[in-house]
Design an enzyme around this catalytic site. Structure first.
Site, PDB file in Angstrom:
ATOM      1  N   LYS A 108       0.816  -1.224   0.000  1.00 30.99           N
ATOM      2  CA  LYS A 108       0.000   0.000   0.000  1.00 30.99           C
ATOM      3  C   LYS A 108       0.845   1.267   0.000  1.00 30.99           C
ATOM      4  CE  LYS A 108      -2.223  -1.002   3.821  1.00 30.99           C
ATOM      5  NZ  LYS A 108      -1.637  -2.343   4.079  1.00 30.99           N
ATOM      6  N   ASN A 131      -3.067   6.330   5.677  1.00 22.60           N
ATOM      7  CA  ASN A 131      -2.444   5.385   6.586  1.00 22.60           C
ATOM      8  C   ASN A 131      -0.923   5.457   6.551  1.00 22.60           C
ATOM      9  OD1 ASN A 131      -2.915   3.039   8.421  1.00 22.60           O
ATOM     10  ND2 ASN A 131      -1.790   1.930   6.846  1.00 22.60           N
ATOM     11  N   HIS A 178      -4.057  -9.197  10.230  1.00 23.50           N
ATOM     12  CA  HIS A 178      -4.918  -8.534  11.220  1.00 23.50           C
ATOM     13  C   HIS A 178      -6.088  -9.425  11.659  1.00 23.50           C
ATOM     14  CE1 HIS A 178      -2.696  -4.868  10.685  1.00 23.50           C
ATOM     15  NE2 HIS A 178      -3.038  -4.763   9.410  1.00 23.50           N
TER      16      HIS A 178
END
Length: 432
Positions: A108, A131, A178
């Site tokens: 990302k 982020n 996650h």
């Protein structure tokens, strides 16, 4: 006057609280830890930290990405029917800028920074945010309204969007990550796919093949080989982008590793959607400096290369690093795991890792997986000890690679903090 509750006082929470105050809200800002926020108190924001109780009488909740949905202030607000938004949802409602959203398990940050860089190479204004470190709300009221905002979106941010509508969005990949927070792969996938929910037929959606996406945009795809149906970018002994043609050969792209070919394809396709042509993309790729803490070359000492991949916070990201550097690797690995298996990493490490140096909370568990795969290991405990041991064992032409495959929060405040500690230790060993 309406009252907003901001839960979590990291960078994004503080920026959101300040924006809401500028918009005339009464703001209560809470955090489960005893953090200080004098800049918020100076704005007459009611700061409560540590605090973990319900807050009555609020009209909106902004939940920071590090805060679980089950946190008491959040769960109580949800039960009361109060809207709960992420910081990127709040920002998008306040901005008129064209937006691009980038998500995925891995890649990302590189893709976000590269996309913004390629758009700038076309002569347009663009900023990377989200982020990757710069809260989007921090740009409200200060950014040129014509600038493209390229937003790195985590699953934690996307699970709390409501009307968020980028002009282009990409899901780079999806592998287990996650799960300690989301609880299941299905929940993790659902959060990621929300990035496409409000796209229209005029927007660009890029997703892995075989994955159904929500929203009205048709999914386009990245092919690491000849183009299949719906391909937007593909590999033909170099980068090819639909509408631009062949942009450049892979030998001229400075980013190492096969995983970075996918990142490059996505960034080039998104930049083209924003108006860049083949020449712009080629110039931008050739001048891209890379991303700190992502296969970052710290330096060499006695012919040994030190590589900082602290952002490899899950096994798949560490495997991508080993794909880029697959021989003579002294691997520093460990930290706080995220509930995923380390066996696939061990299978890859068997091919090119001379020895793995184990650190942190889950170092012993990773060591067991590596030992089963026949990889030599050495328990080190701390990063500094691992760097010293790895450098002592390495010979000229080999690599000391920090690719932890874990989060940093057992021993460090962030992956950036961990990466900086690696840089310091590498330089202490003589790396220049």
């Amino acid at each position: 006057m309406s009252t907003a509750l901001v839960v979590g006082l990291g960078r994004s929470g503080r920026a959101a609280a300040e924006l809401l105050k500028r918009r005339g809200w009464d703001v209560i800002a809470v955090d489960g830890a005893p953090v200080a926020a004098p800049e918020l108190t100076a704005l007459s924001i009611d700061v409560r930290a540590p605090f973990a109780a319900p807050v009555a009488g609020v009209d909106l909740v902004i939940k920071s990405p590090g805060v679980p949905s089950a946190a008491t202030p959040v769960a109580a607000a949800r039960a009361a029917g109060v809207p709960i938004w992420s910081e990127i949802e709040l920002a998008a409602r306040e901005l008129t800028n064209p937006l691009i959203a980038i998500t995925g398990t891995n890649g990302k940050t590189t893709t976000t920074e590269l996309t913004a860089h390629l758009i700038r190479a076309s002569g347009q204004r663009a900023m990377a945010c989200g982020n990757q470190g710069l809260p989007v709300t921090a740009l409200v009221d200060g950014v040129d309204p014509d600038a493209w905002l390229v937003i790195e979106c985590s699953s934690f941010q996307l699970e709390d969007i409501d009307t968020f509508h980028p002009r282009g969005a990409v899901l780079l990949n999806l592998t287990p990550d996650h799960l300690d927070r989301h609880g299941s792969m299905d929940a993790y996938r659902s959060a990621k796919l929300r990035v496409f929910a409000h796209l229209t037929g005029d927007d660009l959606a890029i997703a892995p093949r075989g994955m159904a996406i929500p929203g009205a945009a048709a999914a386009r795809h990245l092919d690491l080989g000849p183009p299949g149906p719906g391909a937007i970018a593909w590999d033909d002994n170099g980068l090819v982008v639909d509408g631009l043609g062949r942009v450049m050969g892979w030998d001229d792209v400075p980013l190492p590793g096969r995983h970075n070919r996918q990142n490059t394809m996505a960034a080039a396709a998104l930049a083209a959607h924003a108006g860049a042509n083949a020449e712009h993309v080629a110039l931008g790729l050739a001048s891209f400096p890379g991303v700190p803490h992502r296969l970052e070359r710290v330096g060499t000492a006695n012919g040994v290369l030190f590589l900082n991949d602290s952002k490899a916070t899950n096994p798949d990201a560490a495997m991508a690093a080993l794909d880029a550097y697959d021989r003579g690797v002294h691997l520093i690995v460990g930290g706080r795991g995220k509930g995923t298996s380390f066996d696939p990493l061990a299978a890859v490490a068997r091919l090119g890792v001379v020895c793995a140096y184990l650190i942190g909370e889950d170092g012993p568990e990773i060591g067991e997986a590596l030992t089963r795969a026949g990889v030599a290991t050495r328990p080190c405990g701390t990063l500094e000890h691992a760097v010293t041991a790895a450098f002592a064992a390495a010979v000229a032409g080999e690599v000391v690679l920090l690719a932890p495959a874990c989060a940093s929060f057992d021993q460090f405040s962030s992956f950036e903090d961990r990466g900086e500690a690696f840089r310091t230790a590498a330089r202490a060993a003589g790396a220049v």
